[in-house]
Design a protein around this motif. Structure first.
Motif, mmCIF file in Angstrom:
data_model
loop_
_atom_site.group_PDB
_atom_site.id
_atom_site.type_symbol
_atom_site.label_atom_id
_atom_site.label_comp_id
_atom_site.label_asym_id
_atom_site.label_seq_id
_atom_site.Cartn_x
_atom_site.Cartn_y
_atom_site.Cartn_z
ATOM 1 N N PRO A 44 0.813 -1.214 0.000
ATOM 2 C CA PRO A 44 0.000 0.000 0.000
ATOM 3 C C PRO A 44 0.845 1.263 0.000
ATOM 4 C CG PRO A 44 -0.006 -1.022 2.163
ATOM 5 C CD PRO A 44 0.689 -1.980 1.244
ATOM 6 N N LYS A 45 0.362 2.269 -0.706
ATOM 7 C CA LYS A 45 0.968 3.597 -0.641
ATOM 8 C C LYS A 45 0.420 4.288 0.607
ATOM 9 C CE LYS A 45 1.534 4.062 -5.628
ATOM 10 N NZ LYS A 45 1.190 4.851 -6.837
ATOM 11 N N VAL A 46 1.312 4.910 1.361
ATOM 12 C CA VAL A 46 0.956 5.460 2.663
ATOM 13 C C VAL A 46 0.994 6.982 2.621
ATOM 14 C CG1 VAL A 46 1.515 5.500 5.125
ATOM 15 C CG2 VAL A 46 1.990 3.446 3.760
ATOM 16 N N GLY A 47 -0.042 7.606 3.164
ATOM 17 C CA GLY A 47 -0.041 9.040 3.389
ATOM 18 C C GLY A 47 0.069 9.320 4.874
ATOM 19 N N PHE A 48 0.777 10.379 5.245
ATOM 20 C CA PHE A 48 0.903 10.730 6.662
ATOM 21 C C PHE A 48 0.582 12.204 6.825
ATOM 22 C CE2 PHE A 48 2.207 10.963 10.939
ATOM 23 C CZ PHE A 48 2.323 9.657 11.407
ATOM 24 N N ILE A 49 -0.389 12.466 7.696
ATOM 25 C CA ILE A 49 -0.826 13.834 7.986
ATOM 26 C C ILE A 49 -0.652 14.099 9.471
ATOM 27 C CG2 ILE A 49 -2.791 15.417 8.003
ATOM 28 C CD1 ILE A 49 -3.918 13.935 5.610
ATOM 29 N N GLY A 50 0.076 15.172 9.800
ATOM 30 C CA GLY A 50 0.324 15.541 11.191
ATOM 31 C C GLY A 50 1.784 15.345 11.523
ATOM 32 N N LEU A 51 2.597 16.365 11.252
ATOM 33 C CA LEU A 51 4.046 16.248 11.364
ATOM 34 C C LEU A 51 4.580 17.004 12.572
ATOM 35 C CD1 LEU A 51 4.835 16.696 7.565
ATOM 36 C CD2 LEU A 51 4.604 14.545 8.843
ATOM 37 N N GLY A 52 3.954 16.744 13.734
ATOM 38 C CA GLY A 52 4.475 17.272 14.994
ATOM 39 C C GLY A 52 5.683 16.460 15.431
ATOM 40 N N ASP A 53 6.057 16.590 16.696
ATOM 41 C CA ASP A 53 7.257 15.921 17.192
ATOM 42 C C ASP A 53 7.191 14.413 17.009
ATOM 43 O OD1 ASP A 53 8.290 18.346 17.918
ATOM 44 O OD2 ASP A 53 7.736 18.186 20.025
ATOM 45 N N ILE A 54 6.026 13.829 17.281
ATOM 46 C CA ILE A 54 5.883 12.381 17.132
ATOM 47 C C ILE A 54 5.561 12.011 15.689
ATOM 48 C CG2 ILE A 54 4.507 10.370 17.809
ATOM 49 C CD1 ILE A 54 4.220 11.606 20.560
ATOM 50 N N GLY A 55 4.634 12.698 15.072
ATOM 51 C CA GLY A 55 4.217 12.363 13.719
ATOM 52 C C GLY A 55 5.344 12.464 12.703
ATOM 53 N N ALA A 56 6.173 13.495 12.808
ATOM 54 C CA ALA A 56 7.286 13.646 11.870
ATOM 55 C C ALA A 56 8.244 12.468 11.977
ATOM 56 C CB ALA A 56 8.019 14.958 12.136
ATOM 57 N N SER A 57 8.516 12.052 13.210
ATOM 58 C CA SER A 57 9.416 10.910 13.411
ATOM 59 C C SER A 57 8.800 9.623 12.889
ATOM 60 C CB SER A 57 9.758 10.764 14.899
ATOM 61 O OG SER A 57 10.505 11.884 15.349
ATOM 62 N N MET A 58 7.487 9.471 13.043
ATOM 63 C CA MET A 58 6.812 8.277 12.528
ATOM 64 C C MET A 58 6.861 8.242 11.004
ATOM 65 S SD MET A 58 3.527 8.224 15.114
ATOM 66 C CE MET A 58 2.764 6.743 14.453
ATOM 67 N N ALA A 59 6.584 9.375 10.365
ATOM 68 C CA ALA A 59 6.619 9.425 8.905
ATOM 69 C C ALA A 59 8.018 9.118 8.383
ATOM 70 C CB ALA A 59 6.154 10.799 8.424
ATOM 71 N N MET A 60 9.032 9.677 9.034
ATOM 72 C CA MET A 60 10.405 9.419 8.612
ATOM 73 C C MET A 60 10.775 7.956 8.824
ATOM 74 S SD MET A 60 12.900 10.904 7.133
ATOM 75 C CE MET A 60 12.497 12.648 7.376
ATOM 76 N N ARG A 61 10.323 7.381 9.920
ATOM 77 C CA ARG A 61 10.591 5.972 10.207
ATOM 78 C C ARG A 61 9.972 5.074 9.130
ATOM 79 N NH1 ARG A 61 13.706 2.187 13.048
ATOM 80 N NH2 ARG A 61 12.502 0.258 13.116
ATOM 81 N N LEU A 62 8.762 5.378 8.709
ATOM 82 C CA LEU A 62 8.124 4.596 7.649
ATOM 83 C C LEU A 62 8.946 4.656 6.366
ATOM 84 C CD1 LEU A 62 4.362 5.521 8.185
ATOM 85 C CD2 LEU A 62 5.424 3.291 8.593
ATOM 86 N N HIS A 63 9.422 5.845 6.040
ATOM 87 C CA HIS A 63 10.263 6.008 4.851
ATOM 88 C C HIS A 63 11.550 5.194 4.974
ATOM 89 C CE1 HIS A 63 12.453 7.976 1.600
ATOM 90 N NE2 HIS A 63 13.408 8.313 2.465
ATOM 91 N N GLU A 64 12.182 5.261 6.131
ATOM 92 C CA GLU A 64 13.457 4.576 6.343
ATOM 93 C C GLU A 64 13.319 3.057 6.321
ATOM 94 O OE1 GLU A 64 15.444 8.126 9.105
ATOM 95 O OE2 GLU A 64 14.628 6.312 10.038
ATOM 96 N N THR A 65 12.123 2.563 6.611
ATOM 97 C CA THR A 65 11.914 1.111 6.603
ATOM 98 C C THR A 65 11.306 0.621 5.290
ATOM 99 O OG1 THR A 65 9.815 1.469 7.787
ATOM 100 C CG2 THR A 65 11.749 0.884 9.110
ATOM 101 N N CYS A 91 -2.468 7.789 7.367
ATOM 102 C CA CYS A 91 -2.245 7.859 8.814
ATOM 103 C C CYS A 91 -2.395 9.299 9.282
ATOM 104 C CB CYS A 91 -0.846 7.361 9.160
ATOM 105 S SG CYS A 91 -0.517 5.653 8.680
ATOM 106 N N LEU A 92 -3.038 9.473 10.410
ATOM 107 C CA LEU A 92 -3.203 10.785 11.023
ATOM 108 C C LEU A 92 -2.515 10.805 12.374
ATOM 109 C CD1 LEU A 92 -7.069 11.237 10.486
ATOM 110 C CD2 LEU A 92 -5.232 11.806 8.877
ATOM 111 N N CYS A 93 -1.883 11.917 12.716
ATOM 112 C CA CYS A 93 -1.329 12.094 14.061
ATOM 113 C C CYS A 93 -1.525 13.552 14.438
ATOM 114 C CB CYS A 93 0.149 11.698 14.094
ATOM 115 S SG CYS A 93 0.840 11.579 15.763
ATOM 116 N N LEU A 94 -2.707 13.849 14.965
ATOM 117 C CA LEU A 94 -3.146 15.227 15.170
ATOM 118 C C LEU A 94 -3.446 15.482 16.643
ATOM 119 C CD1 LEU A 94 -5.375 15.205 11.992
ATOM 120 C CD2 LEU A 94 -3.262 16.519 12.268
ATOM 121 N N SER A 95 -3.645 16.744 16.963
ATOM 122 C CA SER A 95 -3.678 17.159 18.365
ATOM 123 C C SER A 95 -5.014 16.972 19.057
ATOM 124 C CB SER A 95 -3.278 18.641 18.465
ATOM 125 O OG SER A 95 -4.172 19.448 17.693
#
Length: 303
Positions: A8-29, A68-72
């Motif tokens: 699946p192609k993944v979208g990530f919305i919500g690039l706060g302190d946790i969300g940004a790290s999660m999105a980057m982790r998905l890319h790195e894996t 994926c959403l990671c919002l406040s």
């Protein structure tokens, strides 16, 4: 398309302190990830690394199978999903929303039902615990509510982020598990601060005590994070909150915490509403709420 070769192609919305790290982790894996954020500046580091950055949540949803959403807050989730150029208005609906935000089970169920009715997109509530360090390392605990078949579809993505991934039940049960997690975490943090203040008043430093407790029955992930942050000489985060509680016990209120612990109050509010609806007393959490309100609303004064 599904099956053994389905990626699946993944979208990530919500690039706060946790969300940004999660999105980057998905890319790195090895996942193909597009990102979007309501504050455009937060997408710039991702664009610089070649991530697709569409112009709206709607455009991202059209590009992706799973978003994926990671919002406040629940309000932020509703705005991203149903607001202008939101996910619900996409010309091609994503298959699954995976919401990593911490909101109430009731809000989760209402938002999910509305989206499914409009678009056929299903929903997993998948709040996380472990903070930015866990997001960067891929060691989060992720508690997932929703249909089993949707969980199994999303699991290869979530496994890239988690040390512990658990399907806890139907839609909303992930948020219930997260509220329970927050009760334990908030009370533990306050208990550690109380013990440290108690020890220091009698002559034993918090640093020495925290090291002495390592591996014992009173040790915890929270205490381990305090030790890590202390060794790194970090000023804020969980370590800063523990120290602010310690100063509060001595009669002083940290002015730098005024208005800065909205998440604590939001999450306590979620737990409180669940407890009230089910007639469950949460007296220890209410004590923590009182401490938080003192820090949140007062400025630079004696308690």
């Amino acid at each position: 398309m599904t099956g053994n070769n389905y990626t699946p192609k993944v979208g990530f919305i919500g690039l706060g302190d946790i969300g940004a790290s999660m999105a980057m982790r998905l890319h790195e894996t090895g996942h193909e990830v597009a990102v979007w954020n309501r504050t455009t500046a937060r997408t710039h580091p991702f664009a610089a690394q070649g991530f697709p950055v569409p112009h709206s949540a709607s455009e991202l949803a059209t590009m992706c199978d799973i978003v994926c959403l990671c919002l406040s807050s629940a309000e932020a989730v509703a705005d991203v999903v149903f607001g202008p150029d939101g996910i619900a208005s996409a010309s091609a609906a994503p298959r699954i929303i995976v919401d990593h935000s911490t909101i109430s089970p009731k809000d989760t169920q209402a938002l999910a039902h509305r989206l499914y009715t409009q678009t056929g997109t299903t929903w997993l509530d998948a709040p996380v615990s472990g903070g930015p360090p866990g997001a960067r390392a891929g060691t989060l605990a992720i508690m997932v509510g929703g249909r089993r078949e949707d969980f199994e579809t999303a699991a290869p993505i979530l496994e890239s982020l988690a040390k512990r991934l658990t399907h806890v039940g139907d839609l909303g049960m992930g948020q219930l598990a997260k509220a329970s997690n927050q009760i334990i975490g908030f009370i533990t943090t306050a208990a550690i601060a109380e013990a440290f203040a108690f020890a220091e008043a009698a002559g034993l430093s918090a640093k020495t005590l925290s090291e002495a407790l390592t591996g014992g029955f009173a040790d915890s992930t929270v205490l381990g994070e305090y030790r890590r942050a202390s060794a790194a000489e970090e000023m804020g985060g969980l370590k800063g909150l523990i120290e602010a509680y310690m100063e509060l016990s001595r009669g002083y209120i940290r002015p730098d915490y005024a208005g800065k612990i909205d998440i604590l109050h939001k999450d306590i509010g979620i737990a409180g509403a669940i407890a009230q609806a089910n007639g469950t007393p949460i007296p220890l959490l209410h004590q923590v709420e009182t401490l938080g309100r003192l820090l949140h609303y007062q400025r630079g004064a004696k308690a």
